[in-house]
Write an enzyme that holds these catalytic residues in place. Structure first.
Site, short mmCIF file in Angstrom:
data_model
loop_
_atom_site.label_atom_id
_atom_site.label_comp_id
_atom_site.label_asym_id
_atom_site.label_seq_id
_atom_site.Cartn_x
_atom_site.Cartn_y
_atom_site.Cartn_z
N ARG A 45 1.04 -1.42 -0.17
CA ARG A 45 0.24 -0.07 -0.24
C ARG A 45 0.85 1.67 0.09
O ARG A 45 0.47 2.40 -1.18
CB ARG A 45 -0.83 -0.04 0.83
CG ARG A 45 -1.75 -0.97 1.05
CD ARG A 45 -2.53 -1.43 2.86
NE ARG A 45 -1.26 -2.60 2.38
CZ ARG A 45 -1.50 -3.37 2.50
NH1 ARG A 45 -2.72 -3.99 2.16
NH2 ARG A 45 -0.94 -3.86 2.91
N THR A 46 1.74 1.50 0.90
CA THR A 46 2.51 2.31 1.34
C THR A 46 3.11 2.97 0.09
O THR A 46 3.31 4.11 -0.94
CB THR A 46 3.60 2.34 2.00
OG1 THR A 46 2.65 2.20 2.93
CG2 THR A 46 4.11 3.82 2.96
N LYS A 74 26.70 -4.33 -2.49
CA LYS A 74 28.36 -4.52 -2.45
C LYS A 74 28.73 -3.34 -2.18
O LYS A 74 30.24 -3.26 -1.45
CB LYS A 74 28.46 -3.35 -3.89
CG LYS A 74 27.97 -4.34 -5.16
CD LYS A 74 27.91 -3.17 -6.77
CE LYS A 74 26.75 -2.95 -7.45
NZ LYS A 74 27.24 -2.25 -8.92
N ARG A 95 10.79 3.78 3.15
CA ARG A 95 11.10 3.28 4.32
C ARG A 95 12.38 2.03 4.30
O ARG A 95 12.95 1.74 3.29
CB ARG A 95 9.92 2.09 3.67
CG ARG A 95 10.04 0.85 4.88
CD ARG A 95 8.28 -0.37 4.86
NE ARG A 95 7.72 1.06 4.83
CZ ARG A 95 5.71 -0.12 5.08
NH1 ARG A 95 5.84 -0.97 4.76
NH2 ARG A 95 4.70 0.68 5.01
N HIS A 123 5.37 5.49 11.98
CA HIS A 123 4.56 5.46 10.83
C HIS A 123 3.68 6.71 9.75
O HIS A 123 2.56 6.55 9.50
CB HIS A 123 4.22 4.33 9.92
CG HIS A 123 3.20 3.88 8.78
ND1 HIS A 123 4.18 4.70 7.67
CD2 HIS A 123 2.86 2.57 8.04
CE1 HIS A 123 3.47 3.47 6.52
NE2 HIS A 123 3.22 2.60 7.30
N1 CP Z 1 0.03 0.20 5.66
C1 CP Z 1 1.17 -0.14 5.37
O1 CP Z 1 2.31 -0.10 4.92
O2 CP Z 1 0.87 -1.30 4.44
P1 CP Z 1 2.44 -1.42 3.40
O3 CP Z 1 3.22 -2.43 4.12
O4 CP Z 1 1.49 -2.80 1.72
O5 CP Z 1 2.87 -0.66 3.22
#
Ligand code: CP
Length: 309
Positions: A45-46, A74, A95, A123
């Site tokens: 999703r993110t 590397k 991320r 998050h």
């Molecule tokens: N909610 C969320 O962070 O989903 P993903 O890990 O799929 O990005």
């Protein structure tokens, strides 16, 4: 980096911008800009909603969904990777599995960094869509009973959500087994910010009877060092339809997703289930975040003449 950095005014401003994007997400406000999505941890999703957000605003997107295909394998450091990518783009969405990685990146990068999740820490972009969804379903963010259920130890979305809600006088209920309870630092945060909370280990219809929001979470297998411990707690709470009898009419069930086993699949047809709409809101919330990082204001969005009908 963290939702704690944002004032109530700023949160409300970003939510208003997201509302504008919900009216029409297809514009050319970011034409000529390049957005990088650097995902050192898996995501559906993110990453895809950030990329869709940028694409629907006319930007181009580069990046990776798997660090195994990068020169990190590397031996290139995070700093060098960030410095390189900063040469090419206007904003970086990142991320990372290490807590604090996004803040570190922001300290070395000459372009804005958006934290798309750092380990078990924060998050914040998820929180923007969570706030948007709570407002959308309740008509307010004020004075709500919010139940956080499941992995409150490693679940970064609940950490960010409780910090953001400090502005709106919530009452939180933390439902978790002892092994996964809300970490002490967040309980201290609640006390320092006058956030009311009650802790439970039982999860049943009586406990959730006055919930406005039931925020389910997945037990975060990837954060456990002892897989036996994961096996012990992984199915500790499973929401079933009969538990929703007697709950409030306005109750909505949220989940940041992915779901594993914590919401029975037949709940998807219950009108109180709202997690797929919640995920859709990620597009609008992330459009607002990218624009804000690139200096595009709410007035720019409201007076936008680049809307694609
Ligand atoms: N909610 C969320 O962070 O989903 P993903 O890990 O799929 O990005």
């Amino acid at each position: 980096m963290t939702i704690a950095d944002l004032s109530k005014e700023k949160l409300n401003y970003l939510l208003e911008m997201a509302r504008e994007f919900e009216k029409n997400p297809n514009r050319e406000l970011l034409k000529g800009r390049v957005v990088a999505t650097l995902f050192f941890e898996p995501s559906t999703r993110t990453r895809l909603s950030f990329e869709t957000a940028a694409n629907r605003l006319g930007a181009r997107v580069i990046g990776f969904a798997d660090p195994k295909i990068t020169s990190g394998t590397k031996g290139e450091t995070l700093k060098d990777t960030i410095m390189m990518v900063s040469n090419y783009v206007d904003v970086i969405v990142m991320r990372h599995y290490l807590e604090g990685a996004a803040r570190y990146a922001s300290e070395v990068a000459p372009v804005p960094i958006i934290n798309a999740g750092d380990g078990a820490n924060q998050h914040p972009s998820q929180t923007m869509l969570d706030l948007y969804t709570i407002y959308q379903t309740q008509g307010t963010l004020e004075n709500l009973n919010i139940y956080l259920v499941g992995d409150l130890k490693y679940g970064r979305t609940v950490h960010s959500l409780l910090m953001a809600m400090r502005h709106y006088n919530p009452t939180f209920h933390f439902i978790a087994p002892k092994e996964l309870e809300m970490p002490e630092e967040y309980k201290i945060y609640c006390k320092e910010n006058n956030i009311k909370y009650v802790e439970h280990t039982d999860f049943n219809s009586e406990v959730i009877a006055d919930a406005d929001i039931l925020y389910m979470t997945r037990v975060q297998k990837e954060r456990f060092t002892d897989l036996m411990e994961y096996e012990r707690v992984k199915d500790v709470y499973i929401l079933k339809n009969d538990m929703l009898e007697g709950t409030r009419d306005n109750l909505k069930i949220l989940h940041p997703l992915p779901r594993v086993n914590e919401i029975a699949y037949d709940i998807d047809d219950n009108p109180k289930a709202y997690y797929f709409q919640q995920a859709k809101n990620g597009l609008f919330a992330r459009q607002a975040l990218i624009c804000d990082c690139l200096g595009i204001t709410l007035d720019d969005v409201k007076n936008d003449t680049t809307i694609i009908k």
